[in-house]
Design a protein around this motif. Structure first.
Motif, PDB file in Angstrom:
ATOM      1  N   PHE A  12       0.839  -1.199  -0.112  1.00  0.00           N
ATOM      2  CA  PHE A  12      -0.001  -0.160  -0.052  1.00  0.00           C
ATOM      3  C   PHE A  12       0.789   1.319  -0.082  1.00  0.00           C
ATOM      4  CE2 PHE A  12      -4.201   1.813   0.586  1.00  0.00           C
ATOM      5  CZ  PHE A  12      -3.768   3.027   1.411  1.00  0.00           C
ATOM      6  N   ILE A  15       2.369   1.906  -3.470  1.00  0.00           N
ATOM      7  CA  ILE A  15       1.448   2.413  -4.251  1.00  0.00           C
ATOM      8  C   ILE A  15       1.216   3.933  -3.972  1.00  0.00           C
ATOM      9  CG2 ILE A  15      -0.967   2.716  -4.815  1.00  0.00           C
ATOM     10  CD1 ILE A  15      -1.317  -0.386  -4.261  1.00  0.00           C
ATOM     11  N   ILE A  16       1.389   4.418  -2.791  1.00  0.00           N
ATOM     12  CA  ILE A  16       1.106   5.832  -2.432  1.00  0.00           C
ATOM     13  C   ILE A  16       2.346   6.415  -3.061  1.00  0.00           C
ATOM     14  CG2 ILE A  16       1.312   7.388  -0.463  1.00  0.00           C
ATOM     15  CD1 ILE A  16      -1.226   6.122  -0.238  1.00  0.00           C
ATOM     16  N   LEU A  19       1.804   6.863  -6.566  1.00  0.00           N
ATOM     17  CA  LEU A  19       0.754   7.845  -6.965  1.00  0.00           C
ATOM     18  C   LEU A  19       1.165   9.234  -6.669  1.00  0.00           C
ATOM     19  CD1 LEU A  19      -2.758   6.674  -5.622  1.00  0.00           C
ATOM     20  CD2 LEU A  19      -2.254   7.589  -7.809  1.00  0.00           C
ATOM     21  N   VAL A  23       0.576  11.870  -9.682  1.00  0.00           N
ATOM     22  CA  VAL A  23       0.013  12.926  -9.392  1.00  0.00           C
ATOM     23  C   VAL A  23       0.998  14.032 -10.038  1.00  0.00           C
ATOM     24  CG1 VAL A  23      -0.697  14.748  -7.744  1.00  0.00           C
ATOM     25  CG2 VAL A  23      -1.556  12.404  -7.832  1.00  0.00           C
ATOM     26  N   ASN A  24       2.113  14.157  -9.639  1.00  0.00           N
ATOM     27  CA  ASN A  24       2.938  15.320 -10.056  1.00  0.00           C
ATOM     28  C   ASN A  24       3.096  15.465 -11.656  1.00  0.00           C
ATOM     29  OD1 ASN A  24       3.787  16.827  -7.760  1.00  0.00           O
ATOM     30  ND2 ASN A  24       5.351  15.343  -7.100  1.00  0.00           N
ATOM     31  N   VAL A 304       5.043  18.821  -2.611  1.00  0.00           N
ATOM     32  CA  VAL A 304       3.727  17.704  -2.758  1.00  0.00           C
ATOM     33  C   VAL A 304       4.331  16.393  -2.600  1.00  0.00           C
ATOM     34  CG1 VAL A 304       2.003  16.994  -4.256  1.00  0.00           C
ATOM     35  CG2 VAL A 304       2.561  19.497  -3.730  1.00  0.00           C
ATOM     36  N   SER A 307       5.308  15.653   0.946  1.00  0.00           N
ATOM     37  CA  SER A 307       4.395  15.371   2.058  1.00  0.00           C
ATOM     38  C   SER A 307       3.371  14.182   1.923  1.00  0.00           C
ATOM     39  CB  SER A 307       3.480  16.460   1.857  1.00  0.00           C
ATOM     40  OG  SER A 307       3.621  17.447   1.104  1.00  0.00           O
ATOM     41  N   ILE A 308       3.349  13.823   0.720  1.00  0.00           N
ATOM     42  CA  ILE A 308       2.539  12.560   0.459  1.00  0.00           C
ATOM     43  C   ILE A 308       3.249  11.508   0.993  1.00  0.00           C
ATOM     44  CG2 ILE A 308       1.322  11.127  -1.353  1.00  0.00           C
ATOM     45  CD1 ILE A 308       0.746  13.638  -2.843  1.00  0.00           C
ATOM     46  N   ILE A 311       3.609  11.314   4.876  1.00  0.00           N
ATOM     47  CA  ILE A 311       2.134  10.890   5.411  1.00  0.00           C
ATOM     48  C   ILE A 311       2.033   9.433   5.157  1.00  0.00           C
ATOM     49  CG2 ILE A 311      -0.303  10.915   5.412  1.00  0.00           C
ATOM     50  CD1 ILE A 311       1.003  13.437   6.852  1.00  0.00           C
ATOM     51  N   GLY A 312       2.209   8.762   3.738  1.00  0.00           N
ATOM     52  CA  GLY A 312       2.289   7.589   3.523  1.00  0.00           C
ATOM     53  C   GLY A 312       2.965   6.681   4.716  1.00  0.00           C
ATOM     54  N   THR A 315       1.270   6.486   8.094  1.00  0.00           N
ATOM     55  CA  THR A 315       0.326   5.669   8.041  1.00  0.00           C
ATOM     56  C   THR A 315       0.515   4.264   8.049  1.00  0.00           C
ATOM     57  OG1 THR A 315      -0.905   7.306   6.240  1.00  0.00           O
ATOM     58  CG2 THR A 315      -1.860   5.101   6.758  1.00  0.00           C
TER      59      THR A 315
END
Lengths: 333, 307, 329
Positions: A12, A15-16, A19, A23-24, A304, A307-308, A311-312, A315
């Protein structure tokens, strides 16, 4: 069975990361044109001291993301860059590399966030447990309303108010920055204290705004938990108030709270970014603010992305922590 | 099977809410409201805000919310109740103009989010299988990724060309995730309930089951989710605007804060610039928050005092 | 049977509901003798579980003990504060809860749960002593020593019930209240659990109140049987007498509704439904469903009377000396 769980969680996380990079890559191109190229072109036309640097960047950019190159190849180039940790150079501050700017800024943000988050979680959860326990004294219960009220406001707005109150109305706390301007960042006690001093207001803004949420959740869980059969039996054993509260009620009620942590992380960093702006705290928030000002796409993308990913990662850590707290999980998942 | 129209978790007094005589009806309503102070307070706050905006619109001229409408940096006075900012905007007019704009973004994005989220969550739970796996995966990932970051990348790619409606669309893109999760878990729970089985066995068609049995029981969750979606949409839009990524020409609340921060309003002690938007936003969020707590209470009544 | 270990006098437990107060336990009096097993049967809502909870002092808001006395060694527990009651629980009166399935803390090991009660009651033990104690308790209820390190979800229903029993006997209480200990278990496990209960009781010399709704089970286990209806005690007598010659019509109809193993007869039940506790019929609560009801039953609530030595029943028929022998319906 435990192993399976860990593998899935790590998957998971990967994958983050993927992603975040995607996204970028894709979102800026949604408008049909490539805003980065346009920006680079404009910069080139302005000329000036960074002219040679600009030409270099544009040339490299054309090679990788040129119009003649099919999209999927551009995409793979980008993914490759990210995998190597190459986030390009800052357009506005060439030749500083984005990755270096991030490396300087990220620790500030992570430090600020971890401290405020953890304190607000523990204090908020404990208060919430008290709010949900029938035999808690009245004066503690009265805190609930104000805390909830604060919870509704975005962190940075609370920060603005606190900045005004504590830094300008009464000059108790510093008005900004990570440490006293002009001092050298050496690792001695004086510096560390200075760090803490400057971190108080930003941390408090985040803390106070979050606490109510934790308290609310924990309170609800405590109420539910007290209706459970095992609470009745525990009571029938003549256990002390303290044992009932801590080992039976709280210990069980806290499990969904920890799940809740993972959900809040996204909001946390979004809120923190603006708090840093308000307090000119040298983390990725301030970096982002400046980059938006200067339309420095590569820096924005870097912020960006990280940060993602941060957080990933957080998590993931929480997900791995959960089975440790709840012995039922590794069997049921 | 119209018995299921009564919500399964309806508070005890609900059956008595609509008795025959009008006066008794009024009294039951009051009793119901007294049990749910959050709902009342939330509605009151929002109504007050609404009135403020409406009445304010009558006494102000929207042109005053643009730069060069008045002398800059005037302190609050009778002529300019909230003073003026550095560019000469009348801040009272700005706030009055900004409230409906911000609300519009929130409402639009919230509705888009709720609509999409409900449909997807429903489909996911009702049909199950790989559709469910995909949607659930997307929702899980989407909720883990900090939404504002994604919005930032989007907004910066369109910078300078955003208006209020575009903002709503962009923010709405993320607003569907949480409702999808909530609705999905609710539908999953409801699907197991015996009355659905009975409905199926008595030959009700899929659509009939959806609209006559499931929907009425989903309504409180839909309402609560809508309020939640609106709140998070407004929060996201304010976040974007405060960074400078919003509709630059519109005097939304977030943009006003952006200008205030950019011009160092705190450092320069121009408190009348940043304080009113903060107060308005606080009232707005507290109102929405209380409202959602109140709706939540209706959907899931917690341990009541008496049996 | 010698002296009484517990004396309950006119106990009343009241719940304050939105629709008014209701008495879950209404004017209940009985003695619990040393070493006896007293069964308590009744339909759902008869007040038997509430009575059990009241004895352990666990009636919490919106319920309260509205009247009466619970005398333990002469001390009225109803008057005793929460702090003092905590000391009484487990040490003197222990509860084996209804639904042990969910009565164990899901996140701590069995060992921890078996010891925390002892610890809070002031017992100080070294690690070795504690381990030994836990092991001996488990053995007493027929469980392996490894169970101590397990979590609740790793145990079967029967095992959980036995752990609950082990906890209940850990301080050698004088009184054990077993609230439907076998309801959720299959017949084979039921038998084992009841046997364990009997062994434990014989060993400790404790008195047990066994609450349930299965008269058949009671018949094999208890010394005396109490029958509750709508919050009141309808009858209380030695088990043999109750089964052979029940004094109260409700008891008689309950026993007659048990299917016979030997003959194949049409099933019999008790017509009507148990009353809503908010709307208890006037006079004798059973009168709407009683085939022998007469005018006095509607106006006057019967008191428990000793019809024969040790056999008490609350029925006006006893005074009229009408023998309740014929079958009706």
């Amino acid at each position: 069975m435990r192993f399976n769980y860990i593998i899935r969680r790590i998957g998971f996380f990967l994958i983050i990361i993927w992603l975040a990079a995607s996204v970028n890559f894709f979102l800026p191109r949604l408008s049909g044109q490539d805003p980065i190229r346009e920006k680079l072109m404009r910069e080139a036309m302005i000329g000036g001291a960074t002219q040679t640097g600009m030409e270099q960047i544009i040339k490299t950019y054309e090679v990788k993301f040129g119009l003649n190159r099919p999209l999927y190849l551009q995409y793979f180039s980008y993914l490759g860059d990210v995998a190597r940790g190459d986030f390009n150079y800052s357009i506005a501050h060439y030749p500083t590399r984005v990755i270096d700017m991030l490396r300087d800024a990220l620790p500030w943000t992570v430090g600020l966030l971890s401290v405020s988050f953890l304190i607000s979680f523990f204090v908020g959860t404990f208060l919430g447990a008290l709010f949900g326990w029938p035999r808690t004294p009245r004066y503690i219960q009265w805190l609930f309303g104000p805390l909830l009220s604060l919870n509704a406001i975005p962190y940075f707005l609370l920060g603005l108010v606190m900045l005004y109150l504590f830094s300008f109305a009464v000059k108790w706390l510093p008005s900004g920055g990570g440490y006293e301007r002009g001092t050298l960042p050496i690792l001695n006690l004086k510096f560390l204290l200075d760090l803490a001093y400057h971190a108080i207001l930003p941390a408090l803004s985040i803390l106070l705004a979050q606490i109510g949420g934790w308290a609310l959740g924990m309170r609800a869980m405590m109420v539910t938990t007290q209706g459970e059969d095992y609470m009745i039996f525990a009571d029938a054993k003549g256990l002390s108030e303290r044992t009932l509260f801590l080992r039976y009620a709280m210990r069980n009620a806290i499990l969904p709270q920890v799940t809740g942590m993972a959900l809040v992380l996204g909001q946390l960093i979004s809120g923190a970014v603006l708090v840093e702006v308000v307090f000119q705290y040298p983390g990725i928030g301030s970096l982002l603010w400046r980059a938006i000002r200067e339309t420095d796409y590569f820096v924005v993308q870097g912020v960006v992305f990280f940060s993602i990913v941060t957080i990933g990662l957080a998590t993931l850590l929480l997900d791995l922590l959960y089975p440790v707290l709840d012995p039922r999980i590794s069997y049921e998942k | 099977m119209s018995s299921s129209r009564i919500l399964p978790n309806a508070p005890i007094g609900k059956a008595a809410v609509f008795p025959a005589e009008g006066w008794a009806r009024w009294r039951s309503l009051v009793r119901f409201l007294r049990r749910n102070p959050a709902l009342v307070l939330g509605v009151v706050l929002l109504v007050l805000l609404f009135l403020f905006a409406v009445i304010g619109a009558y006494v102000t001229d929207p042109k005053d919310a643009q730069p060069l409408a008045a002398r800059p940096l005037l302190k609050p006075s009778a002529a300019y109740p909230f003073g003026t900012d550095k560019l000469g905007r009348d801040l009272f007019a700005t706030i009055i103009a900004g409230i409906p704009l911000t609300l519009r973004i929130g409402l639009l994005a919230g509705l888009i989010g709720l609509g999409t989220g409900t449909v997807l969550g429903f489909v996911s739970a009702y049909y199950g299988g790989w559709v469910d796996t995909i949607i659930r995966g997307v929702v899980d990932v989407g909720l883990t990724i900090p939404g504002l970051m994604v919005l930032i990348i989007l907004a910066i790619s369109f910078s300078g060309r955003l208006n209020v409606n575009n903002m709503a669309l962009i923010v709405g893109l993320l607003a569907w995730l949480y409702p999808a999760r909530v609705i999905r878990s609710q539908v999953l729970t409801l699907k197991q309930r015996p009355y659905i089985e009975v409905a199926r066995l008595t030959g009700m068609s899929g659509l009939e089951i959806i609209f006559l049995e499931l929907m009425p029981n989903l309504l409180p969750y839909l309402a609560a989710s809508l309020v939640g979606a609106i709140s998070s949409a407004i929060l996201a839009s304010i976040g974007l605007e405060a960074l400078g990524l919003g509709p630059v020409d519109s005097p939304t609340l977030g943009m006003t804060i952006y200008w205030a921060i950019l011009n160092g309003a705190v450092i320069n002690r121009w408190w009348w610039w940043w304080a009113p938007p903060i107060v308005v936003i606080s009232i707005l969020f507290n109102g929405l928050y209380l409202l959602s707590m109140g709706l939540d209470e209706i959907a899931n009544p917690r341990a009541r005092r008496s049996l | 049977m010698s002296d009484a270990v517990l004396q309950v006098r006119n106990l009343q437990v009241c719940y304050d509901t939105a629709h008014g107060p209701l008495n879950a336990v209404n004017d209940v009096s009985f003695d619990l003798h040393k070493g006896e097993i007293l069964g308590l049967v009744g339909e759902s809502g008869s007040g038997k579980t509430t009575l059990g909870m009241a004895l352990v002092g666990l009636i919490r808001s919106p319920g309260r003990v509205a009247g009466g006395e619970i005398l333990l060694n002469g001390r009225n527990l109803v008057r005793v504060g929460e702090e003092a009651y905590k000391k009484v629980r487990l040490a003197e009166i222990a509860l084996i809860p209804q639904g042990a399935m969910n009565s164990l803390n899901p996140v701590t090991r069995m060992r921890e749960q078996m010891l925390d009660g002892l610890r809070d009651h002031g017992m100080v033990m070294s690690r070795a002593e504690a381990d030994a104690h836990v092991a001996s308790l488990l053995e007493r209820v027929g469980l392996r020593a490894e169970v101590a390190n397990m979590y609740a979800h790793e145990l079967s229903g029967g095992m959980k019930q036995r752990v609950a029993m082990a906890i209940a006997i850990s301080m050698k209480p004088k009184i054990i209240i077993a609230d439907e200990p076998t309801s959720a278990l299959d017949v084979v496990v039921q038998k084992h659990v009841i046997e364990t209960l009997q062994d434990v009781q014989a060993e400790l010399g404790a008195s047990i109140i066994l609450v349930g709704h299965d008269i058949g089970l009671m018949a094999q286990t208890v010394d005396r049987l109490g029958v509750m209806y709508a919050g009141r005690l309808a009858e209380i007598a030695p088990i043999r007498e109750t089964l052979i010659a029940p004094k109260h019509p409700y008891t008689r109809m309950l026993i007659e509704s048990l299917p016979s193993v030997t003959e194949k007869l049409p099933l019999r039940g008790i017509p009507g439904l148990a009353p809503q506790l908010l709307n208890i019929p006037s006079g004798c609560p059973f009168h709407p469903r009683c085939p022998h009801a007469f005018d006095r039953c509607i106006t006057e609530t019967p008191l428990l009377r000793e019809a024969e030595p040790q056999c008490w029943a609350a029925c006006h028929l006893l005074e009229t000396n009408q023998k309740v022998t014929e079958m009706t319906g």
